[in-house]
Design an enzyme around this catalytic site. Structure first.
Site, PDB file in Angstrom:
ATOM      1  N   HIS A 105       0.842  -1.194   0.000  1.00 46.49           N
ATOM      2  CA  HIS A 105       0.000   0.000   0.000  1.00 46.49           C
ATOM      3  C   HIS A 105       0.875   1.239   0.000  1.00 46.49           C
ATOM      4  O   HIS A 105       2.027   1.210   0.412  1.00 46.49           O
ATOM      5  CB  HIS A 105      -0.971   0.010   1.182  1.00 46.49           C
ATOM      6  CG  HIS A 105      -0.326   0.002   2.533  1.00 46.49           C
ATOM      7  ND1 HIS A 105       0.264  -1.130   3.075  1.00 46.49           N
ATOM      8  CD2 HIS A 105      -0.181   0.975   3.463  1.00 46.49           C
ATOM      9  CE1 HIS A 105       0.738  -0.847   4.275  1.00 46.49           C
ATOM     10  NE2 HIS A 105       0.489   0.438   4.536  1.00 46.49           N
ATOM     11  N   HIS A 107       0.817   5.418   1.029  1.00 41.52           N
ATOM     12  CA  HIS A 107       0.188   6.502   1.777  1.00 41.52           C
ATOM     13  C   HIS A 107       0.288   7.783   0.960  1.00 41.52           C
ATOM     14  O   HIS A 107       1.367   8.119   0.466  1.00 41.52           O
ATOM     15  CB  HIS A 107       0.917   6.734   3.104  1.00 41.52           C
ATOM     16  CG  HIS A 107       0.878   5.576   4.037  1.00 41.52           C
ATOM     17  ND1 HIS A 107       0.014   5.521   5.112  1.00 41.52           N
ATOM     18  CD2 HIS A 107       1.601   4.434   4.075  1.00 41.52           C
ATOM     19  CE1 HIS A 107       0.220   4.388   5.763  1.00 41.52           C
ATOM     20  NE2 HIS A 107       1.173   3.712   5.155  1.00 41.52           N
TER      21      HIS A 107
END
Length: 143
Positions: A105, A107
């Site tokens: 992932h 940010h």
């Protein structure tokens, strides 16, 4: 390779399967983007590939192109939605580097001059505020 197998029971795997709700801002066939529940800045969004991988180290290189194309889309919208001076993009690989959820992932944090990010561990945000922030980003994506 990391040597550790991907665990599909991680929180992002559960979000991808619809087992856990999220404040979604963007989705296509390759990625989903949603609000971080412990935001370091207003508009803190996570962009997550749908393909299973622990992190950058074991990801399919083809998935990375789709991921970062979506990161760019979300970063532009988050910057606009929060009238930010810039956007920070962070990505962590393995616990020693700060990774806490072992599904790849990225940010995306809208940043303002002179304003430091909040600590990620300061607690969960109010869901109503996250919903408002998600709506702001979705509106920016529509323009």
């Amino acid at each position: 390779m990391t040597g550790t197998a991907y665990d599909p029971q991680n929180i992002f795997g559960k979000i991808l399967r619809g087992e856990v709700p999220c404040h979604k801002v963007y989705e296509n066939e390759h990625v989903i983007a949603f609000m971080d529940v412990m935001p370091q800045a207003d508009g803190h969004t996570l962009v997550v590939p749908k393909a299973a991988s622990r992190n950058l180290l074991d990801a399919d290189p083809a998935a990375l192109g789709h991921l970062y194309a979506a990161v760019q889309i979300v970063a532009r919208a988050a910057k606009a939605a929060f009238a930010a001076d810039g956007v920070a993009v962070y990505q962590y690989n393995e616990a020693a580097a700060g990774q806490t959820v072992f599904h790849l992932h990225v940010h995306v944090l809208p940043r303002h001059e002179g304003v430091s990010p909040r600590r990620h561990v300061d607690g969960m945000a109010d869901p109503a505020v996250l919903a408002q922030h998600a709506e702001r980003i979705r509106a920016a994506l529509a323009h």
